[in-house]
Design an enzyme around this catalytic site. Structure first.
Site, PDB file in Angstrom:
ATOM      1  N   GLU A 112       0.832  -1.204   0.000  1.00  0.00           N
ATOM      2  CA  GLU A 112       0.000   0.000   0.000  1.00  0.00           C
ATOM      3  C   GLU A 112       0.869   1.257   0.000  1.00  0.00           C
ATOM      4  OE1 GLU A 112      -4.196  -1.063   2.102  1.00  0.00           O
ATOM      5  OE2 GLU A 112      -2.441  -1.262   3.398  1.00  0.00           O
ATOM      6  N   GLU A 132      -4.089  -9.619   3.492  1.00  0.00           N
ATOM      7  CA  GLU A 132      -4.915  -9.351   4.675  1.00  0.00           C
ATOM      8  C   GLU A 132      -6.077 -10.319   4.842  1.00  0.00           C
ATOM      9  OE1 GLU A 132      -2.897  -5.444   3.711  1.00  0.00           O
ATOM     10  OE2 GLU A 132      -3.779  -7.109   2.593  1.00  0.00           O
TER      11      GLU A 132
END
Length: 701
Positions: A112, A132
């Protein structure tokens, strides 16, 4: 001279200026995790770069990897300021070009951060991904909104919903990175960065990019394929990627963050995080073995080229460890090697391995009919038929052939390893290495500590387990160890439910709907009913002498062995392998119930689920009390990785604690009173914990 400013020594962030470019480094070993100190340091460094009026910024990591994820010590805790979204916003909005130099792994929050940079370069061996979902979470810092803007919605969905990383080559092909560089050197990255600036390339802010149009009905079709589970993230990921195609980055990130926080507080994510930590704890030995030094293992031998032996040989070959595969007959050896090649061929067809990888693995396996070929092996794993006399015979040969420091392991599923060890003059070198079928796929490895197993032997097998990609769990000696001992009571309840009025499909469907990968009867048919049938005969249990085994005994003796014979508890379609209930099995169950004076009745799914899960819980707590398992979480790791227990329920011990130990005790006492079956007598440890108002998790070390 470069203008250099260093952060305090305790800071994981480095800062210097080289030829007008701010070099911001992260040094937070072992994985450069995004801790609070990293976030604070990054934001502070960006402020410095702004004040220093630099022409560009290069963000990179020291050590073996780029940022490989979050700081796991912060899991479950409120995030302190600055938050990761704040850091990411500062990177993306920076006024001069920011490049991220990637190597090793760029995962989770690391990716990210990289996506917020204006340019990305990576070494050829870099892995990039957003894992995730494996913790029941959605990316919480723009991952679901930026990744589609770089690679498109379809590729983003595949990456985020699977959690699997992709290679740098694939990342370049899909636009996730801009260039592959030979090494993670600053000079190489600066050269690429200066080329971008020299060519007048505009700053490309990922959040401002447009997402390529997806095919009509794409999201609706994907939504239909989502299977219900206790993991919110599964459906939220699809919703968020669809949202990215319809709205701006700010609105998308706001909703993503809301979904992330909702997932983080959900029961399913808490269970997945429990298993995440439990798998790491299970690799840590207790007692004297904890500080032992593992023996070197460079040569491995497997005795037996059957289904298990061949699969185990593949595990070592895949890890580039030379394996000698020994059989007593040429036909058996040829058959085993042929099956290994077929397994590799199937892996290649599914795109899991390349032809080169397959060739290298097969080259690691040396077939042999001569025990003398294993004289220099560091580790021998016996994987012959599950029969004590056969195994004793093999070990008698091994001690005459193998070198004195060779570890002698047995792949037995049930047998007493102390008895096997006692047949040798070196019981300290004997250990259990219980692989699960198919061994080349299943992750679980029960490492069985016999009474005289040396600490360094136990340590070696635990480390070898990790080296070949397994999840090793150290357990003690008892019939069936942890997994199969618990399975016995679970399977027994399934058999009694059949006699009391359930159909096979009712039992299997109920527990599968609860979350188990397969029902107990479908598993029996898949493995072969005759395996447990032979095990009972080996134990001296006469056929049909026990109510709970009378039905499978009768099925085997009538030729119904399971899927391999076309029928077992179910009947199977010869072409599709689709299963269906068979009236003759239900009639036979009714007849056996009458013989044993068992009343048949209508049984609700809730009772099926209770009896099957409580059977696991009660036996698991007994195992813990006996010291066969060191930690409750070890039992959870065994059942999640070896027996299809749903990860999102955390394992039988975790599930019991979430249901409530007091409630579990009440249910067991009720069943004990109703059935007068000693099996339902509550484990003494459970009673002690409830009386002391303590939890199972307090016993994790």
């Amino acid at each position: 001279m470069p203008n250099t400013e260093k952060h305090p020594k305790s800071s994981p962030i480095g800062y210097e200026i080289k030829d007008g470019v701010a070099l911001i480094s992260i040094d937070n070993p072992p994985i450069n995790a995004i801790s609070a100190a990293v976030r604070e340091g990054l934001l502070s460094s960006l402020d410095k770069a702004k004040n220093d009026n630099v022409s560009a910024v290069l963000l990179y990591c020291k050590g073996k990897t780029f940022i490989a994820g979050a700081d796991i010590t912060e899991f479950g805790k409120p995030q302190t300021s600055p938050t990761l979204p704040e850091v990411i916003a500062a990177i993306e909005e920076f006024a001069v070009p920011v490049m991220a130099l990637l190597h090793g792994n760029a995962l989770g929050g690391g990716l990210e951060i990289a996506m917020a940079a204006h340019y990305r370069c990576a070494t050829a061996t870099t892995k990039l991904g957003l894992p995730e979902v494996t913790l029941g979470l959605v990316p919480g810092s723009g991952g679901t909104q930026r990744l589609p803007r770089l690679v498109g919605a379809e590729k983003a969905l595949a990456m985020i919903s699977s959690g699997k990383p992709i290679s740098a080559t694939e990342a370049l092909e899909h636009g996730l990175i801009d260039q592959i560089i030979e090494s993670p050197s600053i000079d190489s990255a600066l050269l690429h960065l200066r080329e971008q600036i020299k060519n007048g390339a505009e700053i490309r802010r990922t959040g401002e990019l447009l997402i390529p149009q997806t095919p009509d009905g794409f999201f609706a079709k994907k939504r239909l394929s989502i299977k219900p589970s206790g993991v919110l993230a599964t459906s939220y990921i699809l919703d968020l990627i669809e949202l990215a195609t319809k709205t701006n980055i700010d609105e998308g990130q706001q909703i993503e963050r809301e979904r992330f926080l909702e997932c983080r507080s959900s029961a399913g994510s808490a269970a997945l995080r429990h298993i995440f930590f439990a798998e790491r704890s299970s690799a840590k030995l207790t007692g004297t073995a904890q500080s032992a030094i593992a023996r070197p293992v460079e040569q491995v031998a497997i005795i037996g080229a059957g289904t298990m032996g061949g699969g185990i040989a593949m595990c070592f070959a895949n890890a580039d460890l030379p394996v000698t595969l020994v059989e007593t007959a040429e036909a058996n050896l040829s058959r085993g090697i042929a099956q290994i090649k077929m397994n590799y061929s199937q892996s290649m067809k599914r795109g899991l391995l390349s032809q080169e990888q397959v060739n290298d693995a097969i080259a690691c396996i040396k077939p042999s009919l001569d025990y003398q070929d294993i004289a220099n092996a560091d580790l021998v794993i016996e994987a012959t038929f599950e029969n004590m006399e056969v195994k004793k015979e093999v070990f008698a040969k091994l001690v005459t052939v193998c070198k004195t420091d060779c570890i002698l392991a047995t792949n037995t599923s049930y047998l007493d390893i102390d008895t096997i060890a006692a047949t040798t003059d070196r019981p300290q070198d004997v250990v259990g290495a219980h692989f699960f079928s198919p061994a080349n796929i299943m992750k679980l490895l029960e490492v069985v500590r016999a009474e005289k197993t040396a600490p360094d032997v136990l340590k070696t097998i635990m480390e070898i387990g990790k080296r070949i990609g397994k999840v090793p769990v150290a357990v003690g000696v008892c019939h069936g160890f942890v997994g199969n001992r618990m399975l016995k009571g679970y399977a027994r309840q399934a058999q009694l439910l059949l006699l009391e009025g359930c159909t096979p499909s009712q039992i299997d469907t109920a527990i599968q709907s609860w979350g188990m990968a397969m029902g107990p009867l479908a598993v029996g048919d898949l493995a072969g009913i005759d395996i447990s049938y032979r095990s009972r005969r080996d134990q001296g249990i006469p056929s049909g002498s026990m109510a709970e085994f009378a039905l499978p005994d009768a099925l085997v003796e009538s030729g119904r062995l399971g899927q391999k014979s076309g029928s077992g508890y179910y009947t199977y379609d010869q072409e599709t392998r689709e299963r269906s209930d068979d009236d003759s099995v239900i009639t036979l169950a009714s007849s056996i119930a009458q013989q044993w004076k068992i009343d048949r009745r209508e049984i609700q799914d809730t009772e099926i689920i209770d009896r099957l899960t409580l059977a696991l819980v009660n036996e698991g707590i007994r195992i813990l009390d006996e010291g066969v398992a060191a930690r409750p979480s070890d039992i959870d790791v065994v059942y999640v990785n070896g027996y299809g227990f749903p990860r999102w329920r955390g394992g039988p011990m975790y599930h019991a604690e979430k249901v409530g130990l007091k409630h579990i005790l009440q249910k067991l006492r009720t069943l004990h009173k109703q059935t007068d079956d000693a099996f339902w007598e509550p484990a003494q440890l459970l009673i002690r914990l409830v009386e002391a108002n303590r939890e199972l998790s307090e016993l994790n070390t």
